[in-house]
Design an enzyme around this catalytic site. Sequence first.
Site, PDB file in Angstrom:
ATOM      1  CD1 TRP A 100      -5.287   4.708   5.473  1.00 49.60           C
ATOM      2  CD2 TRP A 100      -5.367   6.352   6.985  1.00 49.60           C
ATOM      3  NE1 TRP A 100      -4.207   5.533   5.259  1.00 49.60           N
ATOM      4  CE2 TRP A 100      -4.228   6.534   6.165  1.00 49.60           C
ATOM      5  CE3 TRP A 100      -5.604   7.260   8.023  1.00 49.60           C
ATOM      6  CZ2 TRP A 100      -3.343   7.605   6.340  1.00 49.60           C
ATOM      7  CZ3 TRP A 100      -4.722   8.325   8.199  1.00 49.60           C
ATOM      8  CH2 TRP A 100      -3.621   8.491   7.364  1.00 49.60           C
ATOM      9  CG  ASP A 167     -11.439   6.199   4.240  1.00 48.07           C
ATOM     10  OD1 ASP A 167     -11.286   6.865   3.194  1.00 48.07           O
ATOM     11  OD2 ASP A 167     -10.591   6.170   5.157  1.00 48.07           O
ATOM     12  CE  LYS A 191      -3.605   9.557   0.949  1.00 53.98           C
ATOM     13  NZ  LYS A 191      -4.591   9.181   1.963  1.00 53.98           N
TER      14      LYS A 191
END
Length: 354
Positions: A100, A167, A191
């Site tokens: 990511w 993030d 998530k």
Amino acid sequence: MKKHNFSAGPCILPQEVMKKASEAILNFNGLNLSLIEISHRSKDFVDVMENARSLAIELLGLEGKGYKALFLQGGASTEFLMVAYNLLNKKAAYLNTGTWSTKAIKEAKLFGELVEVASSKDGNFNYIPKGYTIPSDADYFHCTSNNTIFGTQIKEFPEVPTKLVCDMSSDIFSRQLDFSKFDLIYAGAQKNMGPAGTTLVVIKEDILGQVERVIPSMLDYKVHIGKDSMFNTPAVFPVYVSMLTLEWLKDLGGIEAIEKVNDAKATLLYNEIDRNPLFNGFAAKEDRSHMNATFNLADDSMKDTFDTLWKEAGINGLNGHRSVGGYRASIYNALPLESVDVLVDVMQQLEKKA
Ligand SMILES: *Cc1c(COP(=O)(O)O)cnc(C)c1O
């Protein structure tokens, strides 16, 4: 019977949240209308949006500190470019801790000079780099708090001479942090908060308006703040379910309470990974994620036996990501301790068969 759901994302949500959400699909607030067939401008939905936004700020302990919460669309992946669009004038600093982060770096490079302060690529991202230097002339420093795929987590955030952007898609609301150290936090809902389709962005408002470029409306945080996160039609169902999850978390005692449960689950699972000679943990011990535990079989010939055992025990979603292989147990907020008990039991059953 409901499965023990260790899926990495989209993932498990509290059962009572799913029940309330399914009721709202048929009859929302006793209106005899579905949540998804009413105007997003109606008072009933505006209340949902406002409640979700203020719960996010409250749970993070950011009330009265100049932060705004937004529920945007386009996933965390759109934030990779929005962050740079809104904050990058000349130079940005990034820590590369996995897939990511790598994607975030790729997008930011489109907007200016990019300094990768450190990377753990040399270890297939099985650790968190430490002791790096962040250039003080960077417009911001970006990191990924929890690496969903590799199972590592930043335990201590660096002192940052510039704005701090993070993030937190896969560990937001899971552990106590001083969230006021962060200038911008973003997290895809799927998530730890809700269904896929919305992204929570928490911004310190005074960091905006400092870039020279013209920003298209949909990508401009200021536009979204000015319209109370309703510049365009929001993802009404994901926002509603996120609100329910945040209410659930607040009723439970907030982040402080869930962190205790998360620590207990992680300790139980990692203790078994370390004790059981049939398994090896993937991530460096000091960097182990309390949300995604990655591990491998010491002897691959036991794979079929293990896979059969956990599937028979009602476990779902234990296969590792293709870039790591092995297994990944995602133990997000809503996963009960009992599910980890079942997994540990299966690991012990395998040991008896070996
Ligand atoms: C899942 C994930 C993303 C991607 O989210 P999308 O909503 O699919 O764009 C980004 N960062 C992290 C840490 C993730 O876990």
